[in-house]
Design an enzyme around this catalytic site. Sequence first.
Site, PDB file in Angstrom:
ATOM      1  CB  ILE A   1      -0.996   0.026   1.188  1.00 32.28           C
ATOM      2  CG1 ILE A   1      -0.267  -0.046   2.536  1.00 32.28           C
ATOM      3  CG2 ILE A   1      -2.024  -1.067   1.073  1.00 32.28           C
ATOM      4  CD1 ILE A   1      -1.220   0.015   3.729  1.00 32.28           C
ATOM      5  CG  ASP A   2      -0.037   4.150  -2.817  1.00 31.26           C
ATOM      6  OD1 ASP A   2       0.681   3.361  -3.448  1.00 31.26           O
ATOM      7  OD2 ASP A   2      -1.127   4.585  -3.245  1.00 31.26           O
ATOM      8  CE  LYS A   3       6.513   9.201   2.960  1.00 25.14           C
ATOM      9  NZ  LYS A   3       7.322  10.337   2.472  1.00 25.14           N
TER      10      LYS A   3
ATOM     11  NE  ARG B   1      -2.926   8.169  -4.054  1.00 22.03           N
ATOM     12  CZ  ARG B   1      -1.609   8.342  -4.039  1.00 22.03           C
ATOM     13  NH1 ARG B   1      -0.793   7.303  -3.904  1.00 22.03           N
ATOM     14  NH2 ARG B   1      -1.104   9.555  -4.166  1.00 22.03           N
TER      15      ARG B   1
END
Length: 303
Positions: free
Chosen positions: A135-137, A236
Amino acid sequence: MKTHILIAEEKGVRLDKWLSQQSADWSRSLVQQWIEEGHVKVNGEETKSNYKIRLNDEVVIEEPEVQELEVKAENLNLDIIYEDKDVLVVNKPRGMVVHPAPGHPSGTLVNGLMYHCEDLSGINGVIRPGIVHRIDKDTSGLLMVAKNDLAHESLVDQLKNKSTKRRYEALVSGVVPHDKGTIDAPIGRDPDDRQKMTVTEHYSREAVTHFHVIERFERYTHVACELETGRTHQIRAHMKYIGFPIIGDPKYGPRKKHEFPIEGQALHAELLGFVHPRTGEEMVFRAPLPEDMKACLTEAKNK
């Protein structure tokens, strides 16, 4: 960056398979990554891994320089939700990078896992041991980690077969009119910004996101999004595509900046479900909303 120019002397073979046969140092997963990142062109054009090569095709590979990273174990006080001898589920905080990379050699989830665990699956190499998905930062929430290769292969297969459960909560700009819906729109690299993804038919992959409204406010909506596929930045990019970008998102967020008490996108991986690789038991885990997400929802109610 090294440049290689190859001329195909056969036809009908998948591009990724053919490339992996051209050098002992090029694994199939590595060349797939190069293709996805735009480092491979066939006759001057980017293409997909499943492209079938033709006789006399010119294949140009711009091989990125490999930067050796020393991955050190660090005590990062990880929030471990579940652990046994095969798998581990961790609640990643917003702001933490999943694995080391140039610019982020330490403080990553992998650094913390190496301190916490004696063994992790080696399938993804020394930089990403045990990492099955990411998962993204600046997204918080649940990740599953493989502690051995048997578990890793099982969890990857479940992701490919779309049998895992991955649900996120998000705060988006605008009032979503439908109680629920499905976004079925392919995602690929944005040709104008290689760091972004976009909905496109050009060199894209299938992407499906299901969503439902949790609560509507005067100018914002609290939604839950469930992944059927797992493309980079999928939720997103999809929420931006339908006109309801996620609050705080630096890449895909609203053009007009809103002041909310959060660093990064208001997106949290709230639920994770999978079948245990060894026992066959169906397992489901949940992580409550972090305090910054709760603060955003309170702010949205008052705007």
